[in-house]
Write a protein that holds these residues in place. Structure first.
Motif, PDB file in Angstrom:
ATOM      1  N   PRO A   1     -38.959  34.368 -55.646  1.00 39.14           N
ATOM      2  CA  PRO A   1     -39.862  33.663 -56.558  1.00 39.14           C
ATOM      3  C   PRO A   1     -39.674  32.156 -56.523  1.00 39.14           C
ATOM      4  O   PRO A   1     -38.656  31.641 -56.038  1.00 39.14           O
ATOM      5  N   ALA A   2     -40.658  31.432 -57.049  1.00 40.67           N
ATOM      6  CA  ALA A   2     -40.551  29.983 -57.233  1.00 40.67           C
ATOM      7  C   ALA A   2     -39.521  29.707 -58.317  1.00 40.67           C
ATOM      8  O   ALA A   2     -39.552  30.309 -59.389  1.00 40.67           O
ATOM      9  N   GLU A   3     -38.585  28.759 -58.048  1.00 42.79           N
ATOM     10  CA  GLU A   3     -37.508  28.476 -58.996  1.00 42.79           C
ATOM     11  C   GLU A   3     -37.357  26.985 -59.293  1.00 42.79           C
ATOM     12  O   GLU A   3     -36.389  26.581 -59.936  1.00 42.79           O
ATOM     13  N   CYS A   4     -38.295  26.147 -58.850  1.00 40.63           N
ATOM     14  CA  CYS A   4     -38.139  24.698 -59.019  1.00 40.63           C
ATOM     15  C   CYS A   4     -38.478  24.261 -60.440  1.00 40.63           C
ATOM     16  O   CYS A   4     -39.450  24.731 -61.037  1.00 40.63           O
ATOM     17  N   ASP A   5     -37.678  23.323 -60.960  1.00 42.43           N
ATOM     18  CA  ASP A   5     -38.003  22.686 -62.230  1.00 42.43           C
ATOM     19  C   ASP A   5     -39.038  21.588 -62.050  1.00 42.43           C
ATOM     20  O   ASP A   5     -39.865  21.344 -62.936  1.00 42.43           O
ATOM     21  N   ARG A   6     -38.997  20.913 -60.897  1.00 39.97           N
ATOM     22  CA  ARG A   6     -39.933  19.837 -60.622  1.00 39.97           C
ATOM     23  C   ARG A   6     -40.356  19.868 -59.162  1.00 39.97           C
ATOM     24  O   ARG A   6     -39.603  20.333 -58.303  1.00 39.97           O
ATOM     25  N   ILE A   7     -41.557  19.349 -58.904  1.00 44.84           N
ATOM     26  CA  ILE A   7     -42.061  19.252 -57.538  1.00 44.84           C
ATOM     27  C   ILE A   7     -42.779  17.914 -57.357  1.00 44.84           C
ATOM     28  O   ILE A   7     -43.243  17.297 -58.317  1.00 44.84           O
ATOM     29  N   MET A   8     -42.870  17.496 -56.102  1.00 42.73           N
ATOM     30  CA  MET A   8     -43.663  16.337 -55.717  1.00 42.73           C
ATOM     31  C   MET A   8     -44.268  16.627 -54.358  1.00 42.73           C
ATOM     32  O   MET A   8     -43.582  17.080 -53.449  1.00 42.73           O
ATOM     33  N   LEU A   9     -45.584  16.368 -54.233  1.00 40.73           N
ATOM     34  CA  LEU A   9     -46.290  16.654 -52.986  1.00 40.73           C
ATOM     35  C   LEU A   9     -47.291  15.542 -52.718  1.00 40.73           C
ATOM     36  O   LEU A   9     -48.030  15.129 -53.615  1.00 40.73           O
TER      37      LEU A   9
ATOM     38  N   TRP B   1     -37.124  20.542 -56.780  1.00 38.52           N
ATOM     39  CA  TRP B   1     -35.714  20.411 -57.123  1.00 38.52           C
ATOM     40  C   TRP B   1     -35.464  20.915 -58.535  1.00 38.52           C
ATOM     41  O   TRP B   1     -36.387  21.124 -59.326  1.00 38.52           O
ATOM     42  N   ARG B   2     -34.196  21.139 -58.829  1.00 35.03           N
ATOM     43  CA  ARG B   2     -33.758  21.543 -60.161  1.00 35.03           C
ATOM     44  C   ARG B   2     -33.369  20.304 -60.970  1.00 35.03           C
ATOM     45  O   ARG B   2     -33.060  19.251 -60.411  1.00 35.03           O
ATOM     46  N   VAL B   3     -33.348  20.444 -62.280  1.00 38.56           N
ATOM     47  CA  VAL B   3     -32.930  19.367 -63.193  1.00 38.56           C
ATOM     48  C   VAL B   3     -31.642  19.797 -63.882  1.00 38.56           C
ATOM     49  O   VAL B   3     -31.556  20.893 -64.446  1.00 38.56           O
ATOM     50  N   GLY B   4     -30.634  18.944 -63.834  1.00 37.88           N
ATOM     51  CA  GLY B   4     -29.360  19.247 -64.460  1.00 37.88           C
ATOM     52  C   GLY B   4     -28.252  18.414 -63.850  1.00 37.88           C
ATOM     53  O   GLY B   4     -28.499  17.365 -63.245  1.00 37.88           O
ATOM     54  N   ASP B   5     -27.032  18.881 -63.997  1.00 39.44           N
ATOM     55  CA  ASP B   5     -25.902  18.183 -63.388  1.00 39.44           C
ATOM     56  C   ASP B   5     -26.059  18.185 -61.873  1.00 39.44           C
ATOM     57  O   ASP B   5     -26.362  19.223 -61.279  1.00 39.44           O
ATOM     58  N   PRO B   6     -25.887  17.039 -61.215  1.00 46.52           N
ATOM     59  CA  PRO B   6     -26.115  16.948 -59.766  1.00 46.52           C
ATOM     60  C   PRO B   6     -25.352  18.014 -58.983  1.00 46.52           C
ATOM     61  O   PRO B   6     -24.184  18.293 -59.259  1.00 46.52           O
ATOM     62  N   LEU B   7     -26.040  18.621 -58.023  1.00 45.78           N
ATOM     63  CA  LEU B   7     -25.454  19.657 -57.183  1.00 45.78           C
ATOM     64  C   LEU B   7     -26.112  19.594 -55.808  1.00 45.78           C
ATOM     65  O   LEU B   7     -27.236  20.084 -55.624  1.00 45.78           O
TER      66      LEU B   7
END
Length: 581
Positions: free
Chosen positions: A470-478, A521-527
């Motif tokens: 499934p789609a799991e991204c918190d944010r996208i840019m295209l 990408w995900r949003v949170g503590d950098p990983l």
């Protein structure tokens, strides 16, 4: 829409079958015979321009079939009502066609611009037009007063004979005791969903109203012992003609896609029905909502809604497909289940010359959503364990789609698109509200939902295998850009007996070059390359990129795309209906 990795000649067979598929699947053509009050209409400034130009000085003005023969010249402007208008010679001024089609021969030359309202144009890529080309498919309601043309503000402004009023009344107001229509695209969860039920539409002096009550029969999962039937009950009252506001309410039990912005319903249905490729994931929505719409002509609207709905997972079934019927479907991923209160605000702006084949103009669709509720069932993702436990959650997210279409010459067009979406605040997004930039509708140089080692910036998958991916991204840019040129060819000869739609499809050939870049990408503590803090945009070096070429055969496009950020990805060949965006 068919998407094939590598060189696979079956693409040709599927493409030919696709031409007939809209009839099989019940695709409906847009009604362009008249404008509906309160909905898409010819903009006021265009109506005023049409009337001014028709009533002004014209070297040639006619209200019937008109032809400018080859080798002849009209010194000045040309204006035609009803038509059709055929041009093979030279017009030294501007050309205006009202409720008329225009056929341009390869020898046609127009020094000025071409404005068509209530019709279509064939042959514009072969003829020479020095000025701008503007096409509005919506018919313009007009009548004559004291020898001058007057554009009607609404249906009631038109002076008609009794039989014309009777015909128009039948077109504008209708009641159907049993309407049977396609409720959505063919898919692996529902098969072909069909709506059955009555509908009432009435136009009045103050606006219009429409009420429909439909049961939804899901043919892919329906059987005599365990029927699968949903419903969609909706009523809306609109106050005002060209501008005004609308009030409505809806009760529903429907199957909705997690993301519908990447491909059109028709392309999704064709890919599923023909090639057994479903490019969407689905979930169940059951609840009700009320909404308010403010509209200003046909180009801008603002809609706000609030409702309560229950979200739940759906399982894929095994509906019939034309090819590869023995191959299993991709699993439909589970979603986070629970009861939510959802508020949305949607702003739409559309100044394109033609929504189906735009030559210039802006398109903007922005949606802001706030949800608050209780999750009772948490779906599996590539995170183990998930950061979202069962319980109360609240989130805010947005999706913005900006497009600009630019005519850069008589035969060239440069189009650009920017899509931004993501979580703005609150708790982690439920899985049915996540994003991705994965698939032929956005980055066609990459295979859809293909397993990849490590971080997948298309779906934000961390490598753990989850059914359906499934789609799991918190944010996208295209970002997407394309240049369209035109080939001087006409497969249909000079026959005027072909319907305009088929003449366009066979004779209006464009070559296309394009490039895309995007990631999620995900949003949170950098990983690593997957998660960034809320104020950070990932480095451009981490974005997926591709380039491609194609031929648009009047709305049916054949394309090839190659990844530039991941050279190991093979060349992908795919088919699109109408434009890429």
């Amino acid at each position: 829409m068919i998407h094939i990795s590598g060189v696979n000649m079956r693409c040709t067979t599927l493409a030919l079958a696709m031409l007939a598929a809209p009839v099989v699947l019940g695709a409906q053509r847009r009604d362009t015979t008249r404008a509906k009050p309160g909905f898409q209409t010819v903009p006021r400034d265009v109506r005023d321009e049409v009337v001014t130009r028709w009533n002004g000085t014209n070297a040639l003005r006619a209200s019937q079939r008109t032809e400018v023969a080859g080798g002849t010249e009209v010194r000045g402007d040309v204006a035609v009502l009803h038509g059709p208008l055929i041009i093979a010679g030279h017009v030294s001024g501007n050309v205006l066609a009202i409720n008329s089609d225009v056929l341009l021969r390869p020898s046609a030359h127009i020094d000025g611009g071409l404005l068509v309202v209530g019709g279509d144009v064939e042959g514009r890529t072969n003829a020479k037009i020095d000025g701008s080309v503007r096409i509005y498919h919506q018919a313009l309601l007009v009548h004559e007063e004291n020898g001058s043309l007057v554009a009607a503000e609404s249906d009631s402004d038109v002076q008609e004979s009794w039989w014309q009023r009777l015909e128009r009344r039948h077109q504008g107001n209708w009641t159907e005791a049993l309407r049977i229509v396609q409720a959505g695209p063919y898919n692996r969860v529902e098969g072909l969903p069909i709506e059955l039920g009555p509908v009432i539409h009435q136009t009045t002096s103050w606006g219009s109203f429409q009420i429909n009550a439909a049961a939804i029969l899901r043919t892919g999962s329906f059987n005599s012992s365990n029927g699968d039937v949903g419903h969609n009950l909706q009523g809306e009252f609109r106050f005002g003609q060209r501008t005004g506001f609308g009030l409505g309410a809806r009760a529903f039990s429907v199957v909705e896609p997690v993301e519908r912005w990447q491909l059109t319903d028709l392309e999704t249905a064709l890919a599923a029905f023909l090639a057994r490729r479903d490019y969407r994931d689905y979930y169940q929505r059951h609840g009700g909502e009320a909404f308010l719409t403010l509209y200003g002509g046909g180009s801008v609207s603002l809609t706000g809604s609030f409702g309560e709905e229950r979200w739940s997972s759906r399982t894929e079934h095994n509906p019939f497909t034309l090819f590869d019927d023995d191959r299993p479907w991709r699993p439909n991923p589970r979603v986070d289940e629970g009861l939510f209160h959802v508020g949305t605000a949607t702003l739409k702006l559309d100044t394109r010359t033609d929504p189906d084949d735009p030559w210039s103009g802006w398109y903007m669709n922005t949606n802001l959503e706030y949800g608050r509720g209780t999750i009772v069932g948490v779906a599996a993702t590539s995170d183990s364990p998930r950061f979202l436990p069962p319980g109360a959650v609240a989130y805010t997210r947005a999706l913005m789609d900006f497009r600009r279409y630019n005519r850069v010459g008589p035969e060239g067009q440069l189009n650009v698109r920017l899509v931004l979406g993501g979580r703005l605040g609150g708790d982690e997004l439920p899985l049915e509200r996540r994003f991705s930039v994965d698939g032929p509708g956005v980055l066609p140089g990459f295979d859809f939902r293909s397993p990849r080692a490590g971080t997948d910036v298309g779906t934000c998958n961390r490598g753990l295998s989850v059914p359906g991916r499934p789609a799991e991204c918190d944010r996208i840019m295209l970002a997407q850009v394309e240049y369209r040129g035109h080939l001087h060819t006409n497969f249909t000869g000079d026959s005027d007996n072909w319907p305009l739609h088929f003449r366009n499809a066979a004779g209006d050939v464009a070559w296309v070059i394009f490039a895309d870049a995007g990631r999620g990408w995900r949003v949170g503590d950098p990983l690593g390359d997957l998660r960034y803090n809320s104020q950070t945009i990932p480095p451009l070096s981490t974005f997926r990129t591709d380039v491609g070429v194609g031929l648009d055969l009047g709305g049916f496009g054949l394309y090839a795309a190659k990844s530039t950020s991941t050279p190991s990805e093979p060349v992908n060949f795919f088919v699109r209906i109408k434009n890429r965006f």
